[in-house]
Write an enzyme that holds these catalytic residues in place. Structure first.
Site, short mmCIF file in Angstrom:
data_model
loop_
_atom_site.label_atom_id
_atom_site.label_comp_id
_atom_site.label_asym_id
_atom_site.label_seq_id
_atom_site.Cartn_x
_atom_site.Cartn_y
_atom_site.Cartn_z
N TYR A 1 100.40 107.12 -24.73
CA TYR A 1 100.95 106.29 -25.80
C TYR A 1 100.05 105.07 -25.94
O TYR A 1 100.06 104.17 -25.10
CB TYR A 1 102.38 105.90 -25.42
CG TYR A 1 103.16 105.12 -26.46
CD1 TYR A 1 102.62 104.73 -27.68
CD2 TYR A 1 104.49 104.79 -26.21
CE1 TYR A 1 103.35 104.02 -28.61
CE2 TYR A 1 105.24 104.08 -27.13
CZ TYR A 1 104.68 103.70 -28.32
OH TYR A 1 105.42 102.99 -29.24
N LYS B 1 99.69 109.52 -28.60
CA LYS B 1 100.55 108.90 -29.60
C LYS B 1 99.76 107.72 -30.15
O LYS B 1 99.63 106.69 -29.51
CB LYS B 1 101.87 108.46 -29.01
CG LYS B 1 102.82 107.81 -30.03
CD LYS B 1 104.12 107.37 -29.40
CE LYS B 1 105.00 106.66 -30.41
NZ LYS B 1 106.26 106.13 -29.80
#
Length: 296
Positions: A134, A162
């Protein structure tokens, strides 16, 4: 693990007294599945992970895996300050039957590049589960650079990103450097269609919690090359999607779930439900969106 598609970062549902509301949680999960989402992400910012106990996180993971029953992957988010805690959750997720992990850089301490890479590798090497990094320097103050990803490519189970840098060109930058080595998923609702058009293969979504059919429709239309149709829905959706890029995104999205009949607005302190002018303003955006919902 197939990282392609729409992955809701689901909210955690509470009763008015603050206890877990699993019945309402499952109601929302079922609606997500009926709408065609491709995976479920637990324990993210929207899931209020920071105010959940260890036992509650375990319960949510175990019961979600059981309820989903293999229909789509269940991903557990890891956001920890200590490497040993991150490793604990990676092993626990595997034990509980999760399909994969989403992981942030170390929390609270501003780790340098060497420390961040070492952290991610330690977690990756502790589990066989596939992982999604992420990358959100705006909210979490640590940028995972292209050069850092070059080092992380040594770990075969680090498979996806992400992408939440807010820099759309970073999708192209990563593809130019790594080809399809990493699967890129957009992590910012207001940039999702743009990043899908530039080569992202998935969408880690927020407003999907309240509007899953519209979110999935945009994704599917882009994949089919029906850009005009996707753009029409996206333009309707944008005022709602902008609720995802605010510090109170949890309260805003939970209020949207409430008005859509698939959630409640109850949050855990220190968060508080909305009042006054702010509530009126956010409710107007939500209710206008519901009133003008496009026919799919």
């Amino acid at each position: 693990m197939n990282w392609k598609g729409v992955f809701p970062a689901v909210t955690t549902k509470f009763h008015p007294d603050g206890s877990l509301d699993m019945d309402l949680f499952f109601k929302n999960l079922d609606f997500q599945l009926e709408s065609g989402v491709h995976g479920i992400i637990l324990g993210g910012t929207l899931g209020e992970s920071s105010v959940l106990s260890q036992e509650e996180k375990i319960t949510l993971t175990r019961e979600t895996v059981k309820h989903i029953n293999g229909k789509v992957p269940v991903i557990l988010n890891i956001a920890e300050g200590a490497t040993q805690d991150a490793v604990f959750w990676a092993k626990k997720a595997e034990e509980l039957g999760a399909s994969g992990l989403m992981i942030l850089p170390p929390m609270r301490y501003a780790a340098d590049a060497r420390e961040v890479v070492t952290y991610f590798k330690a977690v990756a090497n502790s589990t066989s589960l596939p992982m999604m990094i992420y990358n959100n320097p705006v909210d979490y103050k640590t940028l995972v650079t292209v050069d850092m990803f070059a080092e992380l490519a040594e770990c075969p189970n680090i498979q996806a990103i992400k992408e939440s840098t807010r820099d759309i060109s970073n999708v192209t930058r990563m593809i130019n450097r790594f080809g399809d080595r990493f699967q890129i998923l957009c992590g910012v609702d207001t940039l999702a269609m743009e990043e899908l058009l530039m080569g992202a293969v998935g969408w880690v979504a927020g407003l999907v919690c309240a509007f899953p059919k519209e979110t999935v429709a945009i994704y599917n239309l882009v994949q089919e090359g029906k850009i005009e149709e996707a753009r029409e829905i996206y333009r309707w959706f944008l005022p709602l999607l902008e609720l995802d890029i605010h510090p109170k995104l949890v309260q805003y999205i939970k209020l949207a779930e409430h008005h859509c009949g698939i959630g409640s607005e109850y949050v855990r302190a220190p968060r508080l439900t909305l009042i006054g002018e702010e509530r009126e303003r956010i409710e107007k955006i939500i209710l206008d969106g519901i009133k003008n919902r496009p026919l799919l």
